[in-house]
Design an enzyme around this catalytic site. Sequence first.
Site, short mmCIF file in Angstrom:
data_model
loop_
_atom_site.label_atom_id
_atom_site.label_comp_id
_atom_site.label_asym_id
_atom_site.label_seq_id
_atom_site.Cartn_x
_atom_site.Cartn_y
_atom_site.Cartn_z
N HIS A 109 -45.25 -51.60 13.68
CA HIS A 109 -46.06 -51.94 14.85
C HIS A 109 -46.41 -53.41 14.72
O HIS A 109 -46.63 -53.90 13.61
CB HIS A 109 -47.40 -51.21 14.88
CG HIS A 109 -47.35 -49.72 14.94
ND1 HIS A 109 -47.21 -48.94 13.83
CD2 HIS A 109 -47.49 -48.87 15.99
CE1 HIS A 109 -47.25 -47.67 14.18
NE2 HIS A 109 -47.41 -47.59 15.49
N ASP A 112 -49.25 -53.98 12.41
CA ASP A 112 -49.01 -53.74 10.97
C ASP A 112 -48.58 -55.03 10.30
O ASP A 112 -48.87 -55.28 9.15
CB ASP A 112 -47.84 -52.78 10.70
CG ASP A 112 -47.91 -51.48 11.45
OD1 ASP A 112 -49.02 -51.08 11.81
OD2 ASP A 112 -46.83 -50.88 11.67
N GLU A 240 -41.79 -41.15 22.12
CA GLU A 240 -42.05 -40.22 21.00
C GLU A 240 -43.07 -39.17 21.45
O GLU A 240 -44.25 -39.46 21.61
CB GLU A 240 -42.60 -41.02 19.81
CG GLU A 240 -42.83 -40.15 18.60
CD GLU A 240 -43.40 -40.93 17.43
OE1 GLU A 240 -43.01 -42.11 17.25
OE2 GLU A 240 -44.22 -40.36 16.72
N GLU A 276 -40.55 -36.45 16.21
CA GLU A 276 -41.24 -36.36 14.92
C GLU A 276 -41.46 -34.89 14.57
O GLU A 276 -41.97 -34.11 15.38
CB GLU A 276 -42.57 -37.11 14.98
CG GLU A 276 -43.29 -37.01 13.65
CD GLU A 276 -44.60 -37.76 13.56
OE1 GLU A 276 -44.66 -38.92 13.99
OE2 GLU A 276 -45.56 -37.17 13.04
N HIS A 279 -45.06 -33.64 14.94
CA HIS A 279 -45.48 -33.50 16.34
C HIS A 279 -44.85 -32.24 16.97
O HIS A 279 -45.48 -31.60 17.81
CB HIS A 279 -45.07 -34.73 17.15
CG HIS A 279 -45.72 -36.00 16.67
ND1 HIS A 279 -45.48 -37.22 17.24
CD2 HIS A 279 -46.61 -36.23 15.66
CE1 HIS A 279 -46.20 -38.15 16.62
NE2 HIS A 279 -46.87 -37.57 15.65
N ASP A 304 -38.61 -39.29 13.55
CA ASP A 304 -39.66 -39.62 12.59
C ASP A 304 -39.71 -38.48 11.59
O ASP A 304 -40.14 -37.36 11.90
CB ASP A 304 -41.01 -39.83 13.30
CG ASP A 304 -41.17 -41.28 13.73
OD1 ASP A 304 -40.20 -42.06 13.62
OD2 ASP A 304 -42.28 -41.66 14.17
N ASP A 347 -42.09 -41.55 8.82
CA ASP A 347 -43.44 -41.71 9.35
C ASP A 347 -44.33 -40.74 8.58
O ASP A 347 -44.75 -39.70 9.09
CB ASP A 347 -43.45 -41.42 10.86
CG ASP A 347 -44.76 -41.83 11.49
OD1 ASP A 347 -45.67 -42.25 10.75
OD2 ASP A 347 -44.89 -41.73 12.73
C1 XLS Z 1 -48.66 -41.24 15.47
C2 XLS Z 1 -47.31 -41.67 15.74
C3 XLS Z 1 -47.05 -43.15 15.53
C4 XLS Z 1 -45.76 -43.58 16.14
C5 XLS Z 1 -45.60 -45.04 16.29
O1 XLS Z 1 -48.96 -40.05 15.40
O2 XLS Z 1 -46.46 -40.90 14.95
O3 XLS Z 1 -47.12 -43.47 14.18
O4 XLS Z 1 -44.67 -43.09 15.42
O5 XLS Z 1 -46.61 -45.61 17.05
CA CA Z 2 -47.44 -38.08 13.06
CA CA Z 3 -44.31 -40.98 14.61
#
Ligand code: XLS
Ligand code: CA
Ligand code: CA
Length: 449
Positions: A109, A112, A240, A276, A279, A304, A347
């Site tokens: 990011h 970061d 995402e 992800e 998620h 992710d 991630d």
């Molecule tokens: C948060 C997300 C974030 C994204 C990138 O839950 O996973 O880290 O991957 O902004």
């Molecule tokens: Ca996450």
């Molecule tokens: Ca993520």
Amino acid sequence: MADYYAGKKEYFPKIPKIQYEGPKSDNPLAFKYYDPEKKVGKKKMKDHLRFAVAYWHSFCADGTDPFGAATHPHPWIADAKDSMEAAEHKMDAAFEFITKLGADFYCFHDRDMAPEGDSPAESEKKLFTLVARAKKLQKATGVKLLWGTANLFTHPRFMNGAATNPEFGVLALAASQVKTAIDATIELGGAGYTFWGGREGYMSLLNTDLKREKDHLAKFLAAARDYARKQGFKGAFYIEPKPMEPTKHQYDYDTETVIGFLRHYGLDKDFRLNIEANHAELAGHDFCHELETAAAAGLFGSVDANRGEPRNGWDTDQFPSNYYETALAMYAILRAGGFTTGGLNFDAKIRRNSVDPADLFLAHIGGMDTFAAGLEIAQRIITDGKIPGFVKKRYSSYNTGAGAKFAVGELSFEDLANIGNASGYGKTGITSGKQEYLENILNQYLLGL
Ligand code: XLS
Ligand code: CA
Ligand code: CA
């Protein structure tokens, strides 16, 4: 590479370059399954897996949780005179880590990499100072950028959303930030750009115009895409999905929701899914369900790579360690044609009490081995052919005769009903799904590692 280390301060001095030593090795700092040059099917492992290290969890997060102070004091910020010098040291540590680990990519990011300034112009200047350093380090190490993104969720100005904020002023500031993050991604040769809608959702419908917010989000994404394409960006844009946290309901709830959103607003030509694992679990789905759903829509993009804790209802972002899950994930990914612009981005964060300097390496080694094992198993499923063969056969009545006609839309509903009437009930449909047989076969592949 030798040049890269010459004269530099090492932040992980006790850690050598991580090597593949095979499944019998008892060296914790070695790969047991990830053998980057090994060919699996038609590609080398490293080209199938395209591992990326996440800048935020690995070099910014410090073990803080809602109940306690930091537990991971970062040596790279300890001796810095200000936040810019700390960001430079952090970057040196990051590239040392990624190079020693042998991952080919990283993701970041904007915030970061560089601290926010007092104005958008100052923030841009700070970011580009660090981008110049990253460009040099990428060149020296061969590490590449998988994707960049903008943090549109940490600063208090985003408390009511970014592109879905009820105040236009915040949306415009989000655009300024995304524009700079896209420029940075292009400058670093990023293969993709990710949008995770951290605060693009709502906490209460009593204060929310849901339709307007979704329309604004779509307009924002289309405008960002147009800008990036105008600047020559050829990579993929990713959305995402995540169902909740930090909002009660996020507009990018899960893969199916995002597919509907992209198609509704005509964004499905440029945007793909970044899926992800954690998620998926929060949305009540298996990881492989989300992957298969994206692939079925032709919108699979990137991953992710992490895992959740099934008994917790939040985003624990743990490193992958379950090769049953990674085998099914890689099976979906291989059948989707594998990664093109995407890859496996860790991630994931080490636990609050993982305080040994080696723990960050051990976590990534485990994650990479788990996916490498998953890849080998997935390839075995495909090569052996029993499972895909079974599925193919299961639908074979649609390959010939009336079934084939139906599949291409040549039968009316009356035609269908007439075929049903003519066949009668008999034993039609009383056919085993063979789930246990297939699960047993999968276990043979898993245990035969
Ligand atoms: C948060 C997300 C974030 C994204 C990138 O839950 O996973 O880290 O991957 O902004
Ligand atoms: Ca996450
Ligand atoms: Ca993520």
